[in-house]
Design a protein around this motif. Structure first.
Motif, PDB file in Angstrom:
ATOM      1  N   ARG A 191       8.072   1.265   5.942  1.00  0.00           N
ATOM      2  CA  ARG A 191       8.649   2.074   4.847  1.00  0.00           C
ATOM      3  C   ARG A 191       8.787   1.238   3.574  1.00  0.00           C
ATOM      4  O   ARG A 191       8.491   1.708   2.474  1.00  0.00           O
ATOM      5  N   TYR A 192       9.237   0.015   3.730  1.00  0.00           N
ATOM      6  CA  TYR A 192       9.401  -0.880   2.580  1.00  0.00           C
ATOM      7  C   TYR A 192       8.049  -1.133   1.911  1.00  0.00           C
ATOM      8  O   TYR A 192       7.924  -1.032   0.691  1.00  0.00           O
ATOM      9  N   LEU A 193       7.031  -1.480   2.707  1.00  0.00           N
ATOM     10  CA  LEU A 193       5.704  -1.766   2.152  1.00  0.00           C
ATOM     11  C   LEU A 193       5.125  -0.559   1.422  1.00  0.00           C
ATOM     12  O   LEU A 193       4.558  -0.683   0.330  1.00  0.00           O
ATOM     13  N   ILE A 194       5.270   0.611   2.030  1.00  0.00           N
ATOM     14  CA  ILE A 194       4.734   1.834   1.415  1.00  0.00           C
ATOM     15  C   ILE A 194       5.459   2.133   0.108  1.00  0.00           C
ATOM     16  O   ILE A 194       4.835   2.494  -0.898  1.00  0.00           O
ATOM     17  N   THR A 195       6.777   1.962   0.104  1.00  0.00           N
ATOM     18  CA  THR A 195       7.549   2.172  -1.127  1.00  0.00           C
ATOM     19  C   THR A 195       7.103   1.201  -2.209  1.00  0.00           C
ATOM     20  O   THR A 195       6.920   1.586  -3.370  1.00  0.00           O
TER      21      THR A 195
ATOM     22  N   ARG B 284       3.801   2.193  -3.699  1.00  0.00           N
ATOM     23  CA  ARG B 284       3.895   3.365  -4.581  1.00  0.00           C
ATOM     24  C   ARG B 284       4.579   3.047  -5.912  1.00  0.00           C
ATOM     25  O   ARG B 284       4.415   3.801  -6.871  1.00  0.00           O
ATOM     26  N   THR B 285       5.351   1.975  -5.953  1.00  0.00           N
ATOM     27  CA  THR B 285       6.116   1.680  -7.171  1.00  0.00           C
ATOM     28  C   THR B 285       5.627   0.459  -7.937  1.00  0.00           C
ATOM     29  O   THR B 285       6.023   0.259  -9.074  1.00  0.00           O
ATOM     30  N   ASP B 286       4.793  -0.354  -7.314  1.00  0.00           N
ATOM     31  CA  ASP B 286       4.316  -1.577  -7.958  1.00  0.00           C
ATOM     32  C   ASP B 286       2.792  -1.570  -7.959  1.00  0.00           C
ATOM     33  O   ASP B 286       2.154  -1.839  -6.939  1.00  0.00           O
ATOM     34  N   GLY B 287       2.223  -1.263  -9.119  1.00  0.00           N
ATOM     35  CA  GLY B 287       0.771  -1.162  -9.232  1.00  0.00           C
ATOM     36  C   GLY B 287       0.035  -2.417  -8.805  1.00  0.00           C
ATOM     37  O   GLY B 287      -1.062  -2.347  -8.248  1.00  0.00           O
TER      38      GLY B 287
ATOM     39  N   PRO C  23      -3.353  -4.389  -2.446  1.00  0.00           N
ATOM     40  CA  PRO C  23      -3.172  -5.330  -1.329  1.00  0.00           C
ATOM     41  C   PRO C  23      -2.412  -4.721  -0.145  1.00  0.00           C
ATOM     42  O   PRO C  23      -2.764  -4.966   1.012  1.00  0.00           O
ATOM     43  N   ILE C  24      -1.404  -3.913  -0.423  1.00  0.00           N
ATOM     44  CA  ILE C  24      -0.660  -3.279   0.679  1.00  0.00           C
ATOM     45  C   ILE C  24      -1.536  -2.239   1.365  1.00  0.00           C
ATOM     46  O   ILE C  24      -1.551  -2.141   2.595  1.00  0.00           O
ATOM     47  N   THR C  25      -2.298  -1.492   0.590  1.00  0.00           N
ATOM     48  CA  THR C  25      -3.207  -0.496   1.180  1.00  0.00           C
ATOM     49  C   THR C  25      -4.186  -1.177   2.131  1.00  0.00           C
ATOM     50  O   THR C  25      -4.401  -0.714   3.250  1.00  0.00           O
ATOM     51  N   ILE C  26      -4.771  -2.273   1.702  1.00  0.00           N
ATOM     52  CA  ILE C  26      -5.711  -3.021   2.549  1.00  0.00           C
ATOM     53  C   ILE C  26      -4.999  -3.580   3.775  1.00  0.00           C
ATOM     54  O   ILE C  26      -5.536  -3.569   4.884  1.00  0.00           O
TER      55      ILE C  26
END
Length: 195
Positions: free
Chosen positions: A23-27, A30-33, A38-41
């Protein structure tokens, strides 16, 4: 350098990540371009309903950009192939909960149109049950994707529906070999005679 860090994190998340961390990573994505890609990958190969929802939303955004620019996204194909159960080189079966998330994306009346289209396409590739695919009505706007998938899965009942499509789009010959009937031989003979 971010790409290298993302790839290293990919291997780490395969060993298990608490839902609170997801949840933290996804948030953050979504909030830090700067951290979005990198999080998506990092989450790309993780089978978790929260992650699948996030990835299909990212895919819908990418689809939207591709439509606007007329471009192409290899990432969309990679994601699709990751969830394609019959892709021998990299596909894996998503959990029932994750497949249901994909279904919810396209069935929801409140989802935006692009999320519905993208969710449907990815759901079709994640399903390898012909009976489930047969439940999709021929009037569905993306029914050709279902026909294609059913043919690849060897459903010979699609041949009468594919037959008229062959007259205007020879790409359908790419899949009839998986659902081969004697009628296919005739169709192929006729196409070869036209050449």
């Amino acid at each position: 350098q971010r790409g290298n860090v993302a790839r290293e994190l990919q291997f780490a998340v395969w060993r298990g990540v608490p839902e609170s961390v997801l949840r933290y990573l996804i948030t953050r994505a979504r909030t830090d371009g700067a951290l979005r890609w990198p999080i998506t990958i990092t989450l790309l190969h993780l089978d978790h309903p929260l992650v699948v929802r996030f990835l299909v939303e990212e895919a819908a955004d990418t689809d939207r950009q591709v439509k606007e620019t007329g471009g192409f996204s290899p990432w969309l194909m990679t994601l699709r192939d990751n969830w394609d159960t019959i892709n021998k080189s990299r596909g894996k079966r998503l959990s029932v909960a994750s497949v249901e998330v994909l279904r919810a994306c396209w069935e929801s009346e409140t989802s935006d149109q692009q999320l519905r289209e993208t969710g449907f396409r990815f759901w079709v590739y994640a399903v390898d049950d012909v009976d489930v695919l047969r439940s999709i009505s021929p009037v569905h706007p993306q029914f050709h994707q279902v026909l294609w998938r059913r043919a690849i899965l060897g459903d010979v009942s699609v041949i009468p529906m594919i037959k008229p499509l062959l007259a205007t789009d020879e790409h359908w010959f790419n899949v009839i070999g998986k659902a081969w009937t004697q009628e296919c031989r005739y169709l192929l003979d006729q196409a070869l005679l036209k050449l």
